[in-house]
Motif scaffolding. Structure first.
Motif, short mmCIF file in Angstrom:
data_model
loop_
_atom_site.label_atom_id
_atom_site.label_comp_id
_atom_site.label_asym_id
_atom_site.label_seq_id
_atom_site.Cartn_x
_atom_site.Cartn_y
_atom_site.Cartn_z
N VAL A 87 0.85 -1.20 0.00
CA VAL A 87 0.00 0.00 0.00
C VAL A 87 0.88 1.24 0.00
O VAL A 87 1.71 1.41 0.90
CB VAL A 87 -0.93 0.01 1.24
N ARG B 56 -2.09 6.17 0.60
CA ARG B 56 -3.34 5.42 0.77
C ARG B 56 -3.43 4.73 2.13
O ARG B 56 -4.41 4.06 2.41
CB ARG B 56 -3.46 4.38 -0.35
N ARG B 57 -2.44 4.92 2.97
CA ARG B 57 -2.48 4.31 4.30
C ARG B 57 -3.31 5.16 5.25
O ARG B 57 -3.31 6.39 5.14
CB ARG B 57 -1.06 4.15 4.86
N ALA C 193 -0.14 13.64 1.77
CA ALA C 193 -1.46 13.46 2.38
C ALA C 193 -1.58 14.30 3.64
O ALA C 193 -2.57 14.98 3.86
CB ALA C 193 -1.69 11.99 2.70
#
Length: 203
Positions: A45, A49-50, A192
């Motif tokens: 991953v 996207r974690r 992110a």
């Protein structure tokens, strides 16, 4: 290596007749299984996207496996085994090689979000739950304890467990805060987390 070591452990368990309920009750085995999950997650991953809590899961796994190696060396290993490599493969892998590799990973691969000490303290919940479950099982179910420092029969009763268990819990507490501190220092803002609004920005 963690997968190979645990697969070898399971092979030995089946060959020796060891009960699965005992094998998987060892903290060493549980910590290594958690490491396998975390490392597989990191490989499969991408960071963006974690989930936000992944760094805490990774930090907790790091603390657990490193402290597993430390407790083994200090309390469980025979004196002649501490500095010797002529020991069983799974023993060397799960108590020495894997803790060192996971510690290096934590040092070299920054976290995507800043580790807060307050949240890092929650990492103690699992060792405390493990302690309670081990005592409940040994005291009320089948009389089996995974480690000598948890067995009241070895220490002259429950009162005798205060010192050895207290040492282990203190080591875990200090180790967890050390790992959290390293993670906090090695923090690197990811795309992110950079997009997450700060409290001041949201009013």
């Amino acid at each position: 290596m963690a997968v190979l070591a645990e697969a070898w452990n399971i092979k030995n368990m089946l060959a020796s007749g060891e009960r699965a309920s005992e094998h998987f009750a060892y903290f060493t085995v549980q910590a290594n299984l958690l490491v396998i999950v975390v490392m597989a997650w990191m490989l499969l991953v991408p960071p963006a996207r974690r989930p936000a809590w992944f760094d805490h899961l990774r930090g907790a796994a790091t603390a657990y496996i490193v402290l597993t190696g430390l407790v083994y060396a200090v309390l469980l290993a025979k004196p002649e085994e501490v500095w010797s490599w002529s020991i069983e493969f799974t023993n060397a892998a799960q108590h020495r090689v894997i803790p060192w590799l996971v510690a290096l990973d934590w040092l070299l691969v920054p976290t995507a979000r800043r580790i807060r000490f307050g949240r890092g303290a929650w990492w103690m919940l699992y060792p405390l739950a493990y302690l309670g479950c081990s005592w409940l099982r040994g005291g009320l179910i089948d009389g089996w304890y995974p480690y000598p420092f948890l067995d009241p029969g070895v220490h002259g009763g429950w009162a005798g467990l205060v010192w050895p268990t207290g040492q282990v819990l203190l080591a875990f507490l200090l180790g967890i805060f050390l790992v959290a501190g390293v993670g906090r220092l090695r923090y690197r803002e990811s795309g992110a987390s950079a997009r997450e609004p700060s409290p001041s920005a949201t009013g």
